[in-house]
Design an enzyme around this catalytic site. Structure first.
Site, PDB file in Angstrom:
ATOM      1  N   ARG A  59       0.905  -1.190   0.307  1.00  0.00           N
ATOM      2  CA  ARG A  59      -0.168   0.104   0.226  1.00  0.00           C
ATOM      3  C   ARG A  59       0.916   1.836   0.236  1.00  0.00           C
ATOM      4  O   ARG A  59       0.126   2.392  -0.984  1.00  0.00           O
ATOM      5  CB  ARG A  59      -1.457  -0.189   1.269  1.00  0.00           C
ATOM      6  CG  ARG A  59      -1.407  -0.806   1.021  1.00  0.00           C
ATOM      7  CD  ARG A  59      -3.551  -1.502   2.218  1.00  0.00           C
ATOM      8  NE  ARG A  59      -2.395  -2.076   3.394  1.00  0.00           N
ATOM      9  CZ  ARG A  59      -2.505  -3.383   4.265  1.00  0.00           C
ATOM     10  NH1 ARG A  59      -2.957  -3.743   3.209  1.00  0.00           N
ATOM     11  NH2 ARG A  59      -2.222  -3.374   5.289  1.00  0.00           N
ATOM     12  N   GLU A  96       5.210 -10.282  14.676  1.00  0.00           N
ATOM     13  CA  GLU A  96       4.441 -10.977  16.015  1.00  0.00           C
ATOM     14  C   GLU A  96       4.748 -12.676  15.688  1.00  0.00           C
ATOM     15  O   GLU A  96       5.737 -12.901  16.848  1.00  0.00           O
ATOM     16  CB  GLU A  96       3.339 -10.786  15.889  1.00  0.00           C
ATOM     17  CG  GLU A  96       3.072 -10.664  17.404  1.00  0.00           C
ATOM     18  CD  GLU A  96       1.485 -10.686  17.115  1.00  0.00           C
ATOM     19  OE1 GLU A  96       0.284 -10.703  15.727  1.00  0.00           O
ATOM     20  OE2 GLU A  96       0.684 -11.260  18.028  1.00  0.00           O
TER      21      GLU A  96
HETATM   22  P1  AMP Z   1       4.611  -2.399  11.623  1.00  0.00           P
HETATM   23  O1  AMP Z   1       5.597  -2.942  10.658  1.00  0.00           O
HETATM   24  O2  AMP Z   1       3.607  -3.302  12.867  1.00  0.00           O
HETATM   25  O3  AMP Z   1       4.486  -1.127  11.895  1.00  0.00           O
HETATM   26  O4  AMP Z   1       3.347  -2.618  10.576  1.00  0.00           O
HETATM   27  C1  AMP Z   1       2.722  -1.819   9.678  1.00  0.00           C
HETATM   28  C2  AMP Z   1       2.079  -2.683   7.768  1.00  0.00           C
HETATM   29  O5  AMP Z   1       1.407  -3.590   8.701  1.00  0.00           O
HETATM   30  C3  AMP Z   1       2.121  -1.841   7.287  1.00  0.00           C
HETATM   31  O6  AMP Z   1       2.961  -1.897   6.089  1.00  0.00           O
HETATM   32  C4  AMP Z   1       0.701  -1.570   7.722  1.00  0.00           C
HETATM   33  O7  AMP Z   1      -0.127  -1.569   5.734  1.00  0.00           O
HETATM   34  C5  AMP Z   1       0.216  -2.925   8.106  1.00  0.00           C
HETATM   35  N1  AMP Z   1      -0.513  -2.876   9.499  1.00  0.00           N
HETATM   36  C6  AMP Z   1      -0.405  -3.084  10.932  1.00  0.00           C
HETATM   37  N2  AMP Z   1      -1.539  -2.689  10.943  1.00  0.00           N
HETATM   38  C7  AMP Z   1      -2.439  -3.290   9.868  1.00  0.00           C
HETATM   39  C8  AMP Z   1      -3.675  -2.510  10.807  1.00  0.00           C
HETATM   40  N3  AMP Z   1      -4.323  -2.612  11.941  1.00  0.00           N
HETATM   41  N4  AMP Z   1      -4.295  -2.280  10.081  1.00  0.00           N
HETATM   42  C9  AMP Z   1      -3.803  -2.003   8.677  1.00  0.00           C
HETATM   43  N5  AMP Z   1      -2.592  -1.755   8.097  1.00  0.00           N
HETATM   44  C10 AMP Z   1      -1.983  -2.618   9.420  1.00  0.00           C
END
Ligand code: AMP
Length: 176
Positions: A59, A96
């Protein structure tokens, strides 16, 4: 802030796992004026003091491409493993459960190029920090990162700031 954009983002409870609220930007993309306003506001916030945009799969490509075309800057794709055809540099990062890997073409970033990192959402920051590490490994300079959505309670934006990156976000959601 940006409540008009917030109203266009769909929240889907328990997707992809129980307890997660998925913040779905496909409904924002479907709204032409909303998508245009999103790009206008991100563009105004980040300015033009960068040479290249790095969009994070998948995205981040959408928002990164629109911002890059607006600023007449190049776009470099940060992809999941084994998607790029040329020689790559890669960075592994923890999920995770388990591990993932992002890659960039080794010749995509000129040494010293100022790079703006873009994705749709920052949560724990694992993905964005891996992207920053990757661009830095390619000898680019990351000073700024931009996201449509922030989940501040998960701490990602704060981690990016601690890594010396100025963070722009448009819509924040409390909790996870
Ligand atoms: P992080 O690495 O935990 O910051 O997660 C970011 C990535 O995971 C991004 O590419 C987001 O598109 C996706 N992502 C994580 N949590 C969500 C959420 N609650 N809703 C939509 N996309 C998420």
């Amino acid at each position: 802030m940006n409540d008009d954009l917030r109203a266009l983002i769909r929240s889907v409870p328990d997707y992809p796992h129980a307890g997660i609220i998925f913040r779905d930007i496909t409904t924002l993309l479907l709204d032409g004026p909303g998508f245009a306003k999103t790009i206008d506001r991100l563009a105004a916030a980040v300015g033009t003091d960068f040479d290249l945009i790095a969009g994070i799969e998948a995205r981040g490509f959408i928002f990164g491409a629109a911002l890059a075309a607006r600023a007449a800057r190049g776009l470099v794709l940060i992809r999941k493993k084994n998607k790029l055809p040329g020689a790559v540099i890669g960075v592994n990062y923890a999920l995770e459960y388990g591990e993932d890997r992002v890659e960039i073409h080794a010749d995509a970033v000129a040494a010293g190029a100022r790079v703006l990192v873009v994705d749709d959402l920052i949560a724990t920051g694992g993905t964005a920090l891996a992207a920053v590490e990757l661009v830095r490994a390619a000898r680019g300079v990351v000073t700024h990162a931009a996201f449509v959505i922030d989940l501040p309670d998960l701490g990602g934006a704060a981690k990016l700031a601690a890594a010396g990156v100025v963070v722009t976000t448009l819509v924040g959601y409390a909790g996870s």
